[in-house]
Design a protein around this motif. Sequence first.
Motif: not given
Length: 262
Positions: A97-99, A110-119
Motif C-alpha cells: 500500500c505504501k509503495t 485499498v489492497r486486495i489479494m483475490p484468488n482464481t476461483p473469483c472468476s
Amino acid sequence: MNYKYKLGFIGCGNMAKAIINGLLASKLLTEKDMFISTPSMKEKYCNIEFSNNNSDIISSCEYVVLAVKPQIFKSIVSEFKNNIAKCMISIMAGVSCKTIFDATNCNEIVRIMPNTPCSIGEGVSAITSFNANEESINFVENIFKTISKTIFVEEKYFDAVTSVSGSGPAYVYYFIKAMIDGGVKGGLNYEQSKALAISTFIGASKMVEQSSENIDTLIQNVCSKGGTTIQAIETFEKNNISSGIVLGIENCRKRSEELSKL
C-alpha cells in the motif's frame, strides 16, 4: 469533486473481467459507471467505454483498480502525477500500500489479494487498507463480495495469504488430481473418478465450514480402527504428506516475501 465514472480499471485481464462480470450481475454498478484502459484492447468489453491511455482513467474515475502486473505498474507510475482519483484499489501481488501511495499521489489505498476461483464467483479475497475511510473500504468490500468471500487481514500477513488462498487453488487441484489417479488405478474410468473426487472435496469442505467439531475429530469420525480409511491416513502420515504440505506453503510464503522486496 464530480467524477465522470465511479470505477476505472487500469488493465483488463482475467481478474478485472471477473470483477466487472460480478458487478454487472449484482447490479452494484452499470456499464456507464465504469471505464477501462489497456493498450491491448481493440473493442469494448461488456459495452464499457475504454481507452488505450491510462491518463484518461486517472483523470476521470473516483475509484481506480490497478489490475496490471507489478512490473507493468513500475513502468507507468509517471502517469499518475496528475491523479485525481479518490482511492486506488490494487490487486497486484507483492506491491505494498505504501509503495502505491508514494507512486500514485492518491491518499486512499485499498489492497486486495483475490484468488482464481473469483472468476466463477467462488473465490476468497483478503483486504487491507492504507488511509482509506470507511466509505471507501465498504465500497471495495462490496465490489469483491460479488465474486468472493472477503476477509480483512493486516498487510504484514499478505504473504501468508498468498501462500494459503492465493496459491491454494493449485494445491487443491494437485490433491484432486491424485485422488482421480487413485480411482482410475482402482478400475474406475476417468470421468467417474473425477466426479467422485470433486463432489467429495466440495462436501468435505462444507462439513469443515459448517461443523462445530474440529478437523481432527472429523478425520477420526471417518476412520474406523482396522477399517479402510485409516489405512490411507496412516499411509499419508508415514510419508509425511501433512508436513510436506505445510513446508510447501512455507516456501511459497518465503518466495512471496522475496518478490515483494524486488
